[in-house]
Motif scaffolding. Structure first.
Motif, mmCIF file in Angstrom:
data_model
loop_
_atom_site.group_PDB
_atom_site.id
_atom_site.type_symbol
_atom_site.label_atom_id
_atom_site.label_comp_id
_atom_site.label_asym_id
_atom_site.label_seq_id
_atom_site.Cartn_x
_atom_site.Cartn_y
_atom_site.Cartn_z
ATOM 1 N N THR A 82 19.302 49.048 21.873
ATOM 2 C CA THR A 82 18.022 48.686 22.483
ATOM 3 C C THR A 82 18.290 47.678 23.597
ATOM 4 N N LEU A 83 17.787 47.968 24.780
ATOM 5 C CA LEU A 83 18.032 47.118 25.947
ATOM 6 C C LEU A 83 16.885 46.140 26.180
ATOM 7 N N LEU A 84 17.210 45.023 26.786
ATOM 8 C CA LEU A 84 16.180 44.049 27.171
ATOM 9 C C LEU A 84 15.353 44.576 28.336
ATOM 10 N N ARG A 85 16.039 45.221 29.288
ATOM 11 C CA ARG A 85 15.363 45.779 30.461
ATOM 12 C C ARG A 85 15.761 47.244 30.634
ATOM 13 N N ALA A 86 14.797 48.047 30.997
ATOM 14 C CA ALA A 86 15.080 49.462 31.254
ATOM 15 C C ALA A 86 15.945 49.594 32.504
ATOM 16 N N GLY A 228 14.454 54.745 29.830
ATOM 17 C CA GLY A 228 13.872 53.926 28.773
ATOM 18 C C GLY A 228 14.792 52.788 28.340
ATOM 19 N N THR A 229 14.387 52.086 27.288
ATOM 20 C CA THR A 229 15.162 50.943 26.796
ATOM 21 C C THR A 229 15.971 51.280 25.542
ATOM 22 N N CYS A 230 15.992 52.543 25.143
ATOM 23 C CA CYS A 230 16.728 52.934 23.942
ATOM 24 C C CYS A 230 17.796 53.977 24.286
ATOM 25 N N ASN A 266 22.377 42.722 28.765
ATOM 26 C CA ASN A 266 21.159 43.531 28.670
ATOM 27 C C ASN A 266 20.964 44.135 27.277
ATOM 28 N N GLN A 268 19.803 44.008 23.581
ATOM 29 C CA GLN A 268 18.918 43.257 22.686
ATOM 30 C C GLN A 268 19.296 43.487 21.220
#
Length: 289
Positions: A82-86, A228-230, A266, A268
């Motif tokens: 899972t990322l902090l920013r896309a 996306g962030t995933c 980046n 999370q």
């Protein structure tokens, strides 16, 4: 009378030696920090793997699992980042990540619990004939390539949605000449994109190196960065040894962090899951971090 010295005085100023200042070791930046040194606990990863495998065993014994795979009741085990920013921009070309315990059977492999690869290789029309010849010459390394499909045939013979779904179900791995990769998303359609089964890029510019390129591709897992962030990356399947799954997950975490935008800074959270289970987090960055 005493004679005065005629020796000319030097105009040069005396040289002052500067003291050498010891160079302090610079602290490594977040971007160059090893992912395993940032808080990923190998023991915790091992516990999470065992928990996921135990849950899978319970589900399959209860008969609540409806879908069947080529591995029977076994399911893919995935690493979710899972990322902090896309990223903002997707990269359709999958990124190769070599893992210590491949989940596909290799030419020289004697490991148990690995999946027999059945590959569809998509190539230019001009490359189809020599690729088929290479399969005959190197059956040990290329016998896993069950179909050589030209781009023209893909467009003509697999144009409808049902034909594409049928092609998707016939093979458990797709590879393609990296020169035609940008054209394949449209040619293969939504079924391949939704199933995350877009072809793995292979370099077909050197004919003699093709058997080795196939085996190297089977020795790796792949990461696709979308908008996306995933990000999900396959680490193995539930039929593998827990130790081997754990080592694969550690290797993926170490290597994948450097291949995403802004690197480790980046990231999370990192979790482990199957299609049937919940995500078990093994790393979660605190607000202070």
């Amino acid at each position: 009378m005493v004679a005065k010295s005629t020796t000319p005085k030097s105009n040069k100023s005396p040289v002052v030696k500067k003291k050498s200042t010891p160079v302090k070791n610079k602290k490594p930046s977040k971007a160059t920090t090893n992912f395993a040194d940032t808080g990923l606990d190998k023991a915790l990863v091992g516990k999470a793997v065992k928990a996921v495998l135990k849950y899978h065993e319970k589900v399959t014994e209860g008969g609540s699992s409806e879908k069947m795979t080529l591995l029977g009741n076994d399911r893919p085990v995935q690493v979710q980042i899972t990322l902090l920013r896309a990223p903002g921009q997707s990269k359709p070309k999958p990124t190769q990540i070599i893992i210590p315990h491949p989940f596909y059977k290799l030419a020289d492999s004697t490991a148990d619990g690995v999946e027999e690869p059945e590959i569809c290789l998509i190539v230019k029309e001009s490359s189809k004939e020599w690729c088929q010849t290479m399969i005959e010459k190197f059956p040990d390394h290329m016998g896993c390539v069950k179909k050589v499909l030209s781009l023209d045939s893909l467009r003509k013979k697999h144009s409808s949605f049902e034909q594409k779904r049928e092609l998707l179900s016939k093979y458990n791995m797709f590879m393609a000449d990296d020169r035609i990769l940008p054209m394949l998303s449209k040619a293969l359609g939504k079924a391949f994109i939704k199933a995350k089964r877009l072809p793995i890029p292979i370099d077909l510019t050197r004919e003699k190196a093709l058997p080795f390129a196939i085996q190297k591709a089977l020795s790796a897992t792949y990461m696709t960065v979308n908008t996306g962030t995933c990000i999900s990356i396959r680490a193995g399947h539930t039929g593998m040894e827990p130790k081997h799954l754990t080592e694969n997950i550690i290797a993926i975490a170490n290597k994948a962090a450097y291949k995403i935008p802004r690197s480790w800074a980046n990231v999370q959270m990192l979790s482990i899951k199957t299609a049937d289970s919940v995500s078990l987090p093994v790393y979660n960055k605190t607000p202070e971090a």
